[in-house]
Design a protein around this motif. Sequence first.
Motif, PDB file in Angstrom:
ATOM      1  N   GLY A   1       0.902  -1.106  -0.001  1.00 20.97           N
ATOM      2  CA  GLY A   1      -0.107   0.052  -0.010  1.00 20.97           C
ATOM      3  C   GLY A   1       0.865   1.296   0.003  1.00 20.97           C
ATOM      4  O   GLY A   1       1.961   1.387  -0.311  1.00 20.97           O
ATOM      5  N   GLY A   2       0.422   2.358   0.428  1.00 24.00           N
ATOM      6  CA  GLY A   2       1.067   3.562   0.416  1.00 24.00           C
ATOM      7  C   GLY A   2       0.987   4.396  -0.596  1.00 24.00           C
ATOM      8  O   GLY A   2       0.336   4.094  -1.647  1.00 24.00           O
ATOM      9  N   HIS A   3       1.739   5.476  -0.823  1.00 25.70           N
ATOM     10  CA  HIS A   3       1.864   6.380  -1.991  1.00 25.70           C
ATOM     11  C   HIS A   3       2.988   6.933  -1.992  1.00 25.70           C
ATOM     12  O   HIS A   3       4.003   6.988  -1.096  1.00 25.70           O
ATOM     13  CB  HIS A   3       0.554   7.449  -1.734  1.00 25.70           C
ATOM     14  N   VAL A   4       3.467   7.894  -3.126  1.00 25.90           N
ATOM     15  CA  VAL A   4       4.392   8.495  -3.540  1.00 25.90           C
ATOM     16  C   VAL A   4       4.377   9.952  -2.941  1.00 25.90           C
ATOM     17  O   VAL A   4       3.504  10.614  -3.429  1.00 25.90           O
ATOM     18  CB  VAL A   4       4.852   8.289  -4.985  1.00 25.90           C
ATOM     19  N   PRO A   5       5.278  10.360  -1.947  1.00 30.05           N
ATOM     20  CA  PRO A   5       4.946  11.755  -1.535  1.00 30.05           C
ATOM     21  C   PRO A   5       5.349  12.688  -2.687  1.00 30.05           C
ATOM     22  O   PRO A   5       6.021  12.511  -3.844  1.00 30.05           O
ATOM     23  CB  PRO A   5       6.288  11.909  -0.469  1.00 30.05           C
ATOM     24  N   GLN A   6       4.652  13.833  -2.794  1.00 28.74           N
ATOM     25  CA  GLN A   6       4.744  14.792  -3.729  1.00 28.74           C
ATOM     26  C   GLN A   6       6.334  15.196  -4.025  1.00 28.74           C
ATOM     27  O   GLN A   6       6.859  15.540  -5.116  1.00 28.74           O
ATOM     28  CB  GLN A   6       4.150  16.015  -3.407  1.00 28.74           C
ATOM     29  N   TRP A   7       6.971  15.490  -2.986  1.00 27.95           N
ATOM     30  CA  TRP A   7       8.660  15.702  -3.245  1.00 27.95           C
ATOM     31  C   TRP A   7       9.139  14.958  -4.113  1.00 27.95           C
ATOM     32  O   TRP A   7      10.003  15.159  -5.033  1.00 27.95           O
ATOM     33  CB  TRP A   7       9.143  16.077  -2.109  1.00 27.95           C
ATOM     34  N   LEU A   8       8.775  13.616  -3.951  1.00 23.94           N
ATOM     35  CA  LEU A   8       9.265  12.547  -4.832  1.00 23.94           C
ATOM     36  C   LEU A   8       8.771  12.109  -6.105  1.00 23.94           C
ATOM     37  O   LEU A   8       9.479  12.081  -7.106  1.00 23.94           O
ATOM     38  CB  LEU A   8       9.392  11.110  -3.999  1.00 23.94           C
ATOM     39  N   ALA A   9       7.406  12.371  -6.322  1.00 26.52           N
ATOM     40  CA  ALA A   9       6.773  12.380  -7.505  1.00 26.52           C
ATOM     41  C   ALA A   9       7.107  13.393  -8.410  1.00 26.52           C
ATOM     42  O   ALA A   9       7.273  13.162  -9.595  1.00 26.52           O
ATOM     43  CB  ALA A   9       5.136  12.409  -7.220  1.00 26.52           C
TER      44      ALA A   9
ATOM     45  N   VAL B   1      15.552   2.960 -10.819  1.00 26.41           N
ATOM     46  CA  VAL B   1      16.594   4.492 -10.946  1.00 26.41           C
ATOM     47  C   VAL B   1      15.747   5.388 -10.678  1.00 26.41           C
ATOM     48  O   VAL B   1      16.037   6.465 -10.121  1.00 26.41           O
ATOM     49  CB  VAL B   1      16.836   4.521 -12.640  1.00 26.41           C
ATOM     50  N   ILE B   2      14.080   5.458 -10.887  1.00 25.41           N
ATOM     51  CA  ILE B   2      13.384   6.530 -10.315  1.00 25.41           C
ATOM     52  C   ILE B   2      13.072   6.615  -9.098  1.00 25.41           C
ATOM     53  O   ILE B   2      12.447   7.562  -8.517  1.00 25.41           O
ATOM     54  CB  ILE B   2      12.164   6.915 -11.282  1.00 25.41           C
ATOM     55  N   GLY B   3      13.464   5.513  -8.199  1.00 23.82           N
ATOM     56  CA  GLY B   3      13.473   5.710  -6.827  1.00 23.82           C
ATOM     57  C   GLY B   3      12.349   4.891  -6.253  1.00 23.82           C
ATOM     58  O   GLY B   3      11.967   4.857  -5.021  1.00 23.82           O
TER      59      GLY B   3
ATOM     60  N   TYR C   1      20.737   0.890  -6.131  1.00 26.81           N
ATOM     61  CA  TYR C   1      21.788   1.822  -5.677  1.00 26.81           C
ATOM     62  C   TYR C   1      21.898   3.433  -6.501  1.00 26.81           C
ATOM     63  O   TYR C   1      22.774   4.065  -6.317  1.00 26.81           O
ATOM     64  CB  TYR C   1      23.042   1.203  -5.971  1.00 26.81           C
ATOM     65  N   ALA C   2      20.911   3.450  -7.143  1.00 22.91           N
ATOM     66  CA  ALA C   2      20.967   4.858  -7.972  1.00 22.91           C
ATOM     67  C   ALA C   2      20.586   5.928  -6.912  1.00 22.91           C
ATOM     68  O   ALA C   2      21.507   6.910  -6.850  1.00 22.91           O
ATOM     69  CB  ALA C   2      19.896   4.881  -9.132  1.00 22.91           C
ATOM     70  N   VAL C   3      19.533   6.232  -6.647  1.00 20.79           N
ATOM     71  CA  VAL C   3      19.096   7.321  -5.750  1.00 20.79           C
ATOM     72  C   VAL C   3      18.522   6.850  -4.481  1.00 20.79           C
ATOM     73  O   VAL C   3      18.025   7.875  -3.567  1.00 20.79           O
ATOM     74  CB  VAL C   3      18.152   8.129  -6.414  1.00 20.79           C
ATOM     75  N   GLY C   4      18.480   5.547  -4.176  1.00 21.34           N
ATOM     76  CA  GLY C   4      17.690   4.991  -2.913  1.00 21.34           C
ATOM     77  C   GLY C   4      16.355   4.591  -3.377  1.00 21.34           C
ATOM     78  O   GLY C   4      15.805   4.734  -4.497  1.00 21.34           O
ATOM     79  N   GLY C   5      15.507   4.189  -2.412  1.00 15.61           N
ATOM     80  CA  GLY C   5      14.249   3.659  -2.520  1.00 15.61           C
ATOM     81  C   GLY C   5      13.153   4.409  -1.829  1.00 15.61           C
ATOM     82  O   GLY C   5      13.465   4.912  -0.622  1.00 15.61           O
ATOM     83  N   LYS C   6      11.912   4.372  -2.202  1.00 11.73           N
ATOM     84  CA  LYS C   6      10.868   5.195  -1.787  1.00 11.73           C
ATOM     85  C   LYS C   6      10.704   4.613  -0.157  1.00 11.73           C
ATOM     86  O   LYS C   6      10.495   5.529   0.775  1.00 11.73           O
ATOM     87  CB  LYS C   6       9.555   5.153  -2.379  1.00 11.73           C
TER      88      LYS C   6
ATOM     89  N   LYS D   1      18.108  13.160  -1.869  1.00 15.20           N
ATOM     90  CA  LYS D   1      17.528  14.189  -2.504  1.00 15.20           C
ATOM     91  C   LYS D   1      18.722  14.896  -3.424  1.00 15.20           C
ATOM     92  O   LYS D   1      18.485  15.282  -4.514  1.00 15.20           O
ATOM     93  CB  LYS D   1      16.952  15.093  -1.639  1.00 15.20           C
ATOM     94  N   PRO D   2      19.837  15.316  -2.736  1.00 10.31           N
ATOM     95  CA  PRO D   2      20.954  16.013  -3.412  1.00 10.31           C
ATOM     96  C   PRO D   2      21.382  15.055  -4.626  1.00 10.31           C
ATOM     97  O   PRO D   2      21.457  15.758  -5.721  1.00 10.31           O
ATOM     98  CB  PRO D   2      22.153  16.326  -2.413  1.00 10.31           C
ATOM     99  N   ALA D   3      21.761  13.921  -4.385  1.00 15.86           N
ATOM    100  CA  ALA D   3      22.001  13.081  -5.587  1.00 15.86           C
ATOM    101  C   ALA D   3      20.938  12.972  -6.571  1.00 15.86           C
ATOM    102  O   ALA D   3      21.323  12.959  -7.953  1.00 15.86           O
ATOM    103  CB  ALA D   3      22.449  11.546  -5.006  1.00 15.86           C
ATOM    104  N   TYR D   4      19.796  12.818  -6.176  1.00 13.99           N
ATOM    105  CA  TYR D   4      18.771  12.613  -7.245  1.00 13.99           C
ATOM    106  C   TYR D   4      18.585  14.020  -8.149  1.00 13.99           C
ATOM    107  O   TYR D   4      18.503  14.041  -9.182  1.00 13.99           O
ATOM    108  CB  TYR D   4      17.222  12.652  -6.351  1.00 13.99           C
ATOM    109  N   ASP D   5      18.635  15.167  -7.461  1.00 22.80           N
ATOM    110  CA  ASP D   5      18.766  16.383  -8.555  1.00 22.80           C
ATOM    111  C   ASP D   5      19.833  16.726  -8.889  1.00 22.80           C
ATOM    112  O   ASP D   5      19.757  17.212 -10.355  1.00 22.80           O
ATOM    113  CB  ASP D   5      18.536  17.520  -7.201  1.00 22.80           C
ATOM    114  N   GLU D   6      21.308  16.210  -8.563  1.00 21.73           N
ATOM    115  CA  GLU D   6      22.170  16.119  -9.419  1.00 21.73           C
ATOM    116  C   GLU D   6      22.119  15.294 -10.518  1.00 21.73           C
ATOM    117  O   GLU D   6      22.549  15.746 -11.671  1.00 21.73           O
ATOM    118  CB  GLU D   6      23.411  15.611  -8.507  1.00 21.73           C
TER     119      GLU D   6
END
Length: 381
Positions: free
Chosen positions: A11-19, A58-60, A323-328, A337-342
Amino acid sequence: MRNVADLPLHGGHVPQWLARRMGKLTRLVLKLAVEEYGTRGLLERLSDPVWFQAFNNVIGMDWDSSGSTTVTAGMIKEALWKEELGVKVAGGKGKKSRATPEELKRIASLYDLDPEPYVRTSRLVAKVDTVALQTGYQLYHHVFLLDEEGNWAVIQQGMNKRERMARRFHWFNSETFTLNPHKAIAGLEKEFALNTVSREAKEYQKTLLDVVQESPMKIERELESLKAIANGYRPLVYYKPREPWEKDVIKRYESLGKFELNKRALEFARELSVSNYEEFLLLKGLGPSTLRALSLVLELVYDVHPSWKDPVTHPPDPFKFTYAVGGKDKIPFPIDKPAYDELISFLEELVSKHPKEKALVRNVTKITKNWKFPKWEKRPT
């Protein structure tokens, strides 16, 4: 040994900052993929559970949850409708899947294609994975990808509520829908499956088409006799019991659900004189229960058998991609987050670069091709 990835229902959802980040990264990856491989190449890769799983991670998204399919497919659909890359997506999860025919007509209009073959294909692949192949999973997610050249792919997912597991079905430009038609199937391999679209089931399909030309009342009487036998009744004539084999067969069917005939569907089969298995599967009212009933009659009365082999395939070990940016869900580590934005900034710059500069990046990827994950960090979500 064959390895398979299980997909537990989460269950659960993807938070807006990650979406928001997922949306940006999805569009960038799709642009680069189409530029590198073309629209057909993109569809081929999305219909490969290895590539799809890599994209998902890759997208988390989590590596092993049912949401990895629905969220990733949703992100891809949104991105491809925003970008003009020569490929669009119809369908989605739950109610959105029922909008597939109308959305396919819209896409076909954009690309000057005849929509009817694709609408039929959409219905047929859903019938195959609900009716013709039965492993206890009920479809709840269906997306259809169509490009401007007429190439197509389908990614659909079923759930088994009792086992709390999901299974993903991949299709790509299938030439046949009734003989080993899948590009791949990702999920937990089961001991057996009612598989009527195996190459081993050719004789089964032929005999079934002959049987459904008979009176539905006759088929129903045969089914009722088998049900009575399952409850201990032994007729004096007509049927010679084959204990204990017959009980094992009936139990196998019962484990998949009830077997009840929809006589109206069988009447349609006679009226239309269906001549191939595709036409039969598309009959109105033909569901899993009716096919189970017919298959049981074929096995115990006509001694003709479907395949019972589960055709699930084997995605690679998915931990390499996490191992790209981590997992939800913070597996193997929280989203960085910094690695994702980079990463997003790097890919935005790459999209605008000259082809020679992009070739340099491709050479860099070869260095990491044989990287191995640390086994002690393997943890399911």
